[in-house]
Design an enzyme around this catalytic site. Structure first.
Site: not given
Lengths: 423, 423
Positions: A28, A30, A96, A188, A317, A329-330
């Site tokens: 990953g 990300g 994978v 959003e 996540d 994300a942080q």
């Protein structure tokens, strides 16, 4: 990638090990996986990053792709470009299929495998549909670029279809967008769809009035943005309502069909249905057969190791510890950096991971955002400018920063949206 | 657009006629159709533009989308945005199924029809495969944004696959790109793929050397850019060879399969095959059953009318007159403007169409372009700068101009390509 399996004389997809260097495999690319890889760059580890995509996606701005404000490439950066200086880091673009725990190797769907000494799972999350996978066909979720393009097409095509549709009932349905989930993504999306309909499109249509489009935001809980202080939840609701969004709290979705949603006992026809509720850990847990916690996320120890699996870690996540950190994300980024820093010199971290809250932000609309850092909150135009600056800075690539800035400035001045392609 | 047919109580898809105004229907929002519509704006005609896409495509830069230099949205502008001020112009996003000549109406694939007094066919061209439609599956042509994305994915995925492919023969094939057709599109593609492989990718791969990728340009005729003076053809060839492109002239393609091309008796394995040869008129001719000329283009009179079909006109790539004008954007644009200007005030043009040659240009690579205006020619860096300026100015939209300029400047300085997404 071609569909047929590639013939492999040797099945090992990685180059020969360098003098017995420990091989760290990260699944990953990300925020978490990438942060981990970058900390391992120039260490004496051998590192392989596996991702089925060739780009790192700046997911916080994905809703802007879905609402025709940014191009996919504005928020997607080739992983190779990010890592090209890290000569000890290898990139394998492949899916994978599973983890062979006995032989310590990752099996690829394309055939072949990648052996590892240390495995880091950073596979992220995906939407679940509360036990209704059949809803996925009609209620589009927003995880990848393909999803964003599908939503964009659905949204824009509904207006086009309405423009030439002589049946008033059908026209009304086409001009309705239903968004499920009142978290940051749902808020959003609702704000951005409302601005598209109210400000960008109206001048251009002749027979329909896009400004009268109906946007419904459905949330099962008692308030929007449940992770934020109540004051900001209330603000987000007020701002959305000012944009003409119907906010329905305490409302459960009961059924989703093609172009129809039933929520809180009420039927609604819809031109587009967006799913922004219910996230679960992605593929990782299944590969290990390990214990999962909340939302099907892999349970991890204080050092992000997966209990009972020596040398296997999970972060972002797809992972959850006793501290129950949110899927942000942080969090992923800090966990990746922490793990990478440790793995660069040791076989396992020497101290537990500690999250440093940088505050959390969500955008409602033009000049309207919220920001919360512990008990300290900010909202309105100032928070909005802050949000924009932070996101520009976080974009990893200089060219992207420039492109995104130009487009935001242009949109701010003109209300236009430059990426209105129906695919 | 949803796939199921939409129920229509009334089948007429256009609004009620305004006091018996003549209704001009334009099929196609390319350079020709759009120029025609713009000249008809604010006239007392009622105008309907029908296109199956919601955007006007700046096709001359499409090869840059296919080679990861620009985003689709950079060269695609919503037709509604271009025409929003023209209150007498209506836009219908739909596919035309045929023309009902007796009842003078255009039938839509989505159901319903659009009646016309005057019909303008500006449907453009499409690639043909010299009687081998089955080649289309393996040799991708470059007409729309979907095509460009497919080529981009194919090109980039071939490098990724080669990087993890242990079979040397297969790897060599993956690192070969074959481009068929030595006209402007073929030359531009070959140059752009070569620059991508030579300058952008090499630093980023670990096991393959993209700089050694093989790019083969196959042309059946004796020289490249046959529409240009010989001096420029020779220059284009030299420049391409300097970039490492194998130019094969007088070479006919004999067979195309998945990942294989046979040309001039030689077999080549290929990771990507691009088709840039053999264009024919698009759907228009079939709808009318009218006479076609060279390349299946509709024969038109000196005033662009289709002989034997009163009030039906054709222009741009789908049409051809006795003057045998080339299939160029500037021809379509001038024809559209000419026809629109006349139709705004009369039922048919009063003077024949006259083409004003603005000169023709093609780009080979960085600092290398050709420009010919009659006997006057220009090549090299000056022509390249000229080419860039002209294309920036021709981009219809201010935002796009800025975005494209920024990206070109950035790429010029860094050799990077920002849109390397594998879809």
């Amino acid at each position: 990638m071609s569909a047929e399996p590639i013939p492999f004389p040797s099945a090992d997809r990685t180059p020969a090990p360098v003098d017995g260097a420990r091989h760290v495999v990260i699944v990953g690319a990300g925020f978490g996986g990438l942060a981990c890889a970058r900390r391992l760059a120039k260490s004496d580890r051998r590192v392989t990053v596996i991702d089925r995509r060739n780009y790192h996606l700046f997911q916080p701005l994905l809703y802007q792709v879905a609402t025709a404000a940014l191009s996919p490439a504005d928020i997607a950066i080739p992983v190779r470009r990010i890592l090209w200086r890290a000569r000890n880091v290898d990139l394998v673009m492949a899916s994978v299929q599973g983890v062979d725990l006995a032989r310590r190797r990752v099996a690829l769907a394309e055939g072949g495998y990648v052996p590892f000494d240390v495995l880091v799972l950073a596979t992220g999350a995906r939407y679940n549909y509360f036990g209704h996978p059949e809803w996925a066909r009609h209620a589009l979720s927003l995880k990848g670029i393909g999803d964003a393009r599908r939503i964009r097409t659905k949204l824009l095509a509904a207006f086009e279809e309405a423009e030439i549709c002589p049946d008033p009932a059908r026209r009304e349905a086409l001009l309705t967008t239903v968004i499920v989930g009142g978290g940051p993504t749902g808020v959003e999306m609702a704000g951005s769809v409302a601005e598209l309909a109210r400000y960008t499109l109206p001048r251009e249509f002749r027979r329909i009035d896009p400004a009268r489009a109906r946007i419904v935001l459905v949330e099962a809980g008692p308030r929007l943005l449940a992770a934020f202080p109540e004051r900001l939840s209330a603000y987000a609701r007020t701002e959305l309502e000012r944009l003409g969004v119907e906010v329905r709290l305490d409302t459960k979705v009961e059924a989703v069909e093609a172009g129809r949603v039933r929520a809180g006992g009420q039927e609604m026809g819809a031109g587009a249905i967006v799913w922004a509720a219910g996230v679960e850990g992605a593929d990782g847990p299944g590969w290990l057969g390990a214990a999962t916690g909340r939302h099907g996320r892999l349970k991890v120890d204080v050092d992000l190791s997966v209990p009972g699996h020596d040398g296997i870690y999970a972060l972002g996540d797809v992972a959850v510890g006793d501290d129950n950190l949110p899927a942000l994300a942080q969090v992923a980024q800090q966990q990746g950096a922490y793990l990478g820093r440790w793995l660069a010199r040791a076989d396992r971290p020497g101290v537990p991971f500690r999250f440093r809250d940088r505050g959390d932000t969500a955008i409602v609309g033009r000049n309207a955002a919220v920001y919360a850092w512990g008990r300290w909150t900010m909202k309105g135009r100032l928070a909005w400018i802050f949000w924009a600056l932070v996101h520009i800075v976080l974009l990893i690539d200089f060219e992207k920063r420039t492109l995104v800035s130009v487009q935001w400035l242009w949109r701010y001045l003109t209300y236009s949206r430059g990426v209105r392609l129906i695919d």
